[in-house]
Design an enzyme around this catalytic site. Structure first.
Site, PDB file in Angstrom:
ATOM      1  N   ILE A  15       4.441  53.287  16.620  1.00  0.00           N
ATOM      2  CA  ILE A  15       4.603  52.706  15.471  1.00  0.00           C
ATOM      3  C   ILE A  15       3.770  52.773  14.315  1.00  0.00           C
ATOM      4  O   ILE A  15       2.501  52.378  14.607  1.00  0.00           O
ATOM      5  CB  ILE A  15       5.344  51.260  15.761  1.00  0.00           C
ATOM      6  CG1 ILE A  15       6.210  51.126  16.744  1.00  0.00           C
ATOM      7  CG2 ILE A  15       5.929  50.629  14.242  1.00  0.00           C
ATOM      8  CD1 ILE A  15       7.728  51.974  16.531  1.00  0.00           C
ATOM      9  N   LYS A  45       3.845  42.125  20.170  1.00  0.00           N
ATOM     10  CA  LYS A  45       5.042  41.971  19.270  1.00  0.00           C
ATOM     11  C   LYS A  45       6.165  41.977  20.045  1.00  0.00           C
ATOM     12  O   LYS A  45       7.292  42.053  19.348  1.00  0.00           O
ATOM     13  CB  LYS A  45       4.770  43.255  18.256  1.00  0.00           C
ATOM     14  CG  LYS A  45       3.488  43.163  17.418  1.00  0.00           C
ATOM     15  CD  LYS A  45       3.425  44.269  16.537  1.00  0.00           C
ATOM     16  CE  LYS A  45       2.464  44.236  15.451  1.00  0.00           C
ATOM     17  NZ  LYS A  45       1.136  44.526  16.336  1.00  0.00           N
ATOM     18  N   HIS A 100       2.771  50.365  11.635  1.00  0.00           N
ATOM     19  CA  HIS A 100       3.430  49.099  11.200  1.00  0.00           C
ATOM     20  C   HIS A 100       2.994  48.704   9.988  1.00  0.00           C
ATOM     21  O   HIS A 100       2.321  49.125   9.128  1.00  0.00           O
ATOM     22  CB  HIS A 100       2.462  47.978  12.159  1.00  0.00           C
ATOM     23  CG  HIS A 100       2.752  48.054  13.528  1.00  0.00           C
ATOM     24  ND1 HIS A 100       3.733  47.420  13.890  1.00  0.00           N
ATOM     25  CD2 HIS A 100       2.132  48.482  14.642  1.00  0.00           C
ATOM     26  CE1 HIS A 100       3.793  47.499  15.209  1.00  0.00           C
ATOM     27  NE2 HIS A 100       2.915  48.212  15.857  1.00  0.00           N
TER      28      HIS A 100
END
Lengths: 420, 475
Positions: B47, B250, B49
């Site tokens: 990812i 997360k 972010h």
């Protein structure tokens, strides 16, 4: 773009038999596209015997069985292209393939027979936890390594799953000097043929553990052991029964999946149960002119039945090519219930005149002392006593002309098991 | 000429090496595995972010924001897969909405743009497969996805082309003062001199630091398990879906990958062993159950593989970046999430800082662009034809599921820092990454590796050198 009456995808037993019968039905404009560098498909690595008992009334090895069909194809001068991978089939029957010599090939076909076989379910498909080290193979990959390439996947083996390839590999590994420590099967029964359990497992005193599964794989870089455990009736592992078995190799024989990526690209409707196409008695899929046969349609246990089914598909494809009008899709749905998990074909034309119709099916559990029954409307048109039926052995019923007409008239055809 | 040693060939080390080779200096990367991108870099969520998670004022916040903004240009320049697909943070409970708001406010403080607080209806308009059990969501359009190992390999290849020296299978066991710089000693007895040593050792960065520095570091290996779904599940979401974060991280996400699979995970469990990459029964169940909390229609049946990665969680709770208490020894440690996002920005910062400290000048002839291996599967027909004409091996499909040709595999082996193992080929070409998980292509990939490397078939390893796949049959 090359115009072709019939494009057959796959040069294994299904494709070869379909090609032979299409030719014998009068079609000359045929091409077989095969991704491997030889014809014969998976039979080439099945060097054990037991093939051909139905077709040739003798026991052949896989390569021998394949070579009979390869000779038939070559004798007829049917065109085939090796090392050629089909990338796409459109619903307009445009087949895109690729190889080193021709580059991209595009065929505009009148009919397409999908005979692309199946693949093995990988470890990922069943969420076995543990190390992701070397030494974990699907049984078919191991078979290829030993029989084609001449290498050993390992020395101490645990096999998960009792599908036919797993059983056969238990024997094969033993022959090659490996120690098969256990065959572990999640279900309370085997998904393989009984004859393989006897000839490959029992004859070699290999422990076959039903209602067990692998709960952990250990190893740094290479497998060093597996942890197996009993499962409860919901197939959940009972951790208190866990035991560790030292081994350097794990073979997986946990199911075969029809390889229907091309069918999907052609928008062919698939059965969620078989994983193959939904077909009528001509082996025609939901797309006009696209046929399926062999393990891409549903997984068979005997190649003889693959050949038979594929010959039907080849013949039907030629009939389709020679048709003046679009086929009418006015069908009787062939249903299954009462322990029968699936039946192929799934549809029977209401109007076609047929002399015989073979229904192939698998049951969803082991049943003893039962009857396999076919209903047309409410009438039992077929009934056969069965001492035992198991999911590992495909059942088949052949309906005659009269039975078929009854089904067509009553608009209802259903197969089921009836307990005594 | 000044010599620089980079310890660790993950995305952090490779990106720093690539930024350093812009300067007139000699850069050597020491990597303990037989390939770059073999540790945390190969197994994470991939990812990019948006930047609302990190505490304002931290290095994590700073480099996340700087890094995120670099990906468009960088992914074109180095030719690796990246997509800005946006992300949700789902809030399942009305009572948690203030915490979602906090996340939003934190994002604003960090400078995140294009961020919105959405009602459930607005969320479902964008991603209809998201659970109906939500009270709202944060939507950050600047979130993206990247192929982490391809990104690191791209950095490494470009660094190599510009003169960086990659020394593989060099596990650093000691670092001693030598003259003005350091002597870095490897397990095999070899040693390398560096005027500057950069510690990018990921989960082992504490051990490397503690060989040299007075101020000790502690890295806690934090395992994350993942489940990857078949490409046929790609319809499930094109947006990354997070849940409300906790102090362990997360949480479990559901996200598309740049190649069209769906990734779910990771768990977050502190473990003892930094090499413990085993998936666990409990972990996989947790991934499955929690992912289905976000997207109930996920079905186990379509999982094609599971894996786990280790985060390098540093007890400092922020990135540790800068020259240590020992001159010439530079730490880039504790690079956990958003480490991948931050890597490009950290690399630029570190290279400039070190150039300043060592008084390095930019060199002429730096080649910024790198071309990836052509991916036959996604090329238009005209380009496929052209490729095959130039090299017929591009007409030979080896991996059926991902449609990877022999041409691509040969290219992967013969490039700078080429693949030496089956997994090395996999990460570079995707051969074996599809739904059959190398059932068909394993043996063919091994054959090509053996041929191209001029070694015996039975010496081909899956991943770790010396851990062979097959044995020679005894006659």
């Amino acid at each position: 773009m090359i115009n072709k009456n019939l494009v057959i995808i796959g040069g294994g037993p299904a494709g070869l038999a379909a090609a032979k019968s299409a030719y014998d039905s009068g079609e000359r404009d045929i091409v077989i596209l095969e991704r491997e560098s030889v014809l014969g498909g998976v039979l080439n690595q099945c060097i054990h015997n037991g093939f051909g008992l139905h077709t040739f009334k003798e026991e052949l090895t896989g390569p021998e069985y394949a070579s009979r069909y390869i000779q038939e194809v070559q004798k007829r001068g049917i065109e085939y292209k090796l090392d050629t991978t089909v990338l796409n089939v459109s619903d307009k029957k445009i087949v895109t393939a690729v190889n080193e010599k021709d580059g991209l090939l595009k065929y505009k076909a009148k009919a397409v027979i999908l005979a692309c076989g199946c693949r093995e379910r990988p470890r990922g498909g069943i969420n076995v936890a543990g190390s992701r080290c070397a030494g974990i193979f699907s049984a078919g990959t191991a078979q290829k390594l030993i029989n084609i390439d001449g290498y050993m996947p390992g020395k101490e083996v645990v096999i998960l799953g009792s599908g036919d390839i797993g059983l056969i590999m238990a024997r094969r590994m033993t022959f090659e000097g490996a120690k098969v420590k256990a065959v572990v099967e999640l279900m309370p029964y085997s998904s393989g043929l009984n004859r393989n359990i006897v000839q490959c497992i029992k004859d070699f005193n290999i422990p076959l553990l039903f209602s067990h599964t692998i709960v952990d794989i250990k190893g740094e870089g290479r497998v060093s052991s597996v942890v197996i455990a009993k499962v409860d009736e919901n197939l959940q592992p009972i951790m208190s029964t866990a035991q560790e078995i030292k081994c350097d190799t794990i073979l997986l024989s946990i199911g075969l999946l029809p390889e229907n990526e091309l069918a999907k690209s052609a928008s062919v409707q698939l059965s969620p149960v078989t994983g193959g196409a939904i077909v009528d008695e001509n082996m025609m899929t939901s797309v006009d002119g696209i046929f399926e046969c062999g393990n891409v349609l549903h997984v068979h246990d005997l190649v003889d039945f693959v050949s038979m089914e594929s010959e039907d598909a080849g013949r039907s494809a030629v009939e389709y090519i020679n048709r003046k009008s679009k086929p009418k899709r006015d069908y009787v749905e062939i249903k299954c219930s009462g322990g029968v998990r699936y039946v192929v074909p799934q549809y029977l034309s209401k109007s076609d005149k047929l002399d015989k119709l073979q229904l192939k099916m698998r049951v969803n559990n082991v049943y003893k002392d039962t009857r396999l029954v076919v209903l047309a409307g409410d009438e039992e048109i077929y009934s056969k006593k069965k001492q035992i039926v198991t999911p590992g052995e495909m059942e088949s019923v052949i309906l005659n002309k009269e039975m078929i007409e009854k089904a067509q008239k009553s608009d209802k055809l259903e197969v089921m098991l009836k307990g005594e | 000429m000044k010599k620089i040693i980079v310890i660790g060939g993950g995305v952090t080390g490779c990106s720093i090496a690539r930024e350093l080779v812009r300067y007139d200096t000699e850069v050597t990367v020491l990597e303990r595995f037989n390939d770059v991108s073999s540790g945390t870099t190969k197994a994470n969520s991939g990812i990019v972010h948006a930047g609302f998670d990190a505490k304002p004022g931290t290095l994590k916040a700073k480099f996340n924001m700087l890094g995120n903004a670099m990906f468009e240009k960088l992914s074109k320049e180095l030719d690796f897969p990246f997509k800005r697909n946006g992300a949700f943070v789902l809030c399942f409970d009305k009572e948690d909405l203030p915490r979602l708001r906090e996340l939003y406010d934190r994002g604003i403080k960090n400078g995140v743009e294009d961020m919105f607080l959405l009602t459930p209806e607005e969320v479902w308009d964008i991603e209809p497969n998201i659970t109906h059990d939500i009270a709202g969501a944060l939507y950050a359009k600047t979130s993206g996805i990247v192929s982490p190992y391809e990104m690191a390999i791209a950095y490494a290849e470009n660094a190599a082309v510009n003169g960086c020296n990659f020394e593989l299978e060099k596990k650093v066991v000691d670092i001693q003062k030598e003259g003005e710089g350091w002597k870095v000693i490897c397990e095999d007895g070899s040693s390398y001199y560096g005027d500057m040593v950069i510690n990018c050792a990921g989960v082992h960065a504490d051990e490397i630091n503690n060989l040299v520095c007075d101020k000790k570091l502690t890295i806690i290996p934090r395992k994350g398990e993942y489940m990857l779904y078949d490409k046929t599940c790609s319809f499930i979401t094109s947006t990354t879906i997070f849940q409300m974060p906790s102090k362990m991280g997360k949480g479990i996400l559901v996200a598309p990958t740049t190649h069209g699979n769906i990734i779910t995970g990771p768990t977050a469990k502190d473990v003892q062993d930094k090499e413990d990459l085993d998936t666990t029964f409990e972990g996989l169940n947790e991934v499955y159950d929690k992912a289905r909390k976000s997207v109930p229609s996920l079905n186990k049946k379509f999982v094609i593989t599971q894996f786990s990665g280790i985060r390098a969680h540093c007890t400092e709770d922020d990135f540790v970046i800068g020259e240590s208490d020992k001159k010439g020894f530079y730490n880039v440690a504790g690079i956990e999430s958003p480490g991948l996002t931050s890597a490009p920005a950290i690399a630029v910062y570190v290279a400039e800082d070190i150039a300043d400290k060592l008084d390095l000048k930019k060199k002429k002839g730096f080649v910024a662009k790198r071309k990836a291996i052509p991916h036959f599967a996604i090329l238009p027909d005209r380009e496929r034809e052209k490729l095959i004409k130039e090299n017929p091996l591009y007409g030979k499909v080896i991996c059926r599921c991902e449609v990877v040709t022999e041409g691509e595999i040969v290219d992967a082996i013969n490039r700078p820092i080429g693949a030496k193992t089956v997994d090395g080929v996999k990460r570079r070409t995707r051969a074996g990454m599809g739904r059959c998980q190398s059932g068909f292509c394993l043996e063919r990939v091994m054959e090509i590796l053996a041929r191209e490397l001029g070694v015996d078939f039975e010496t081909i390893a899956k991943n770790e050198s010396g851990k062979y796949i097959v044995y020679r049959k005894e006659k």
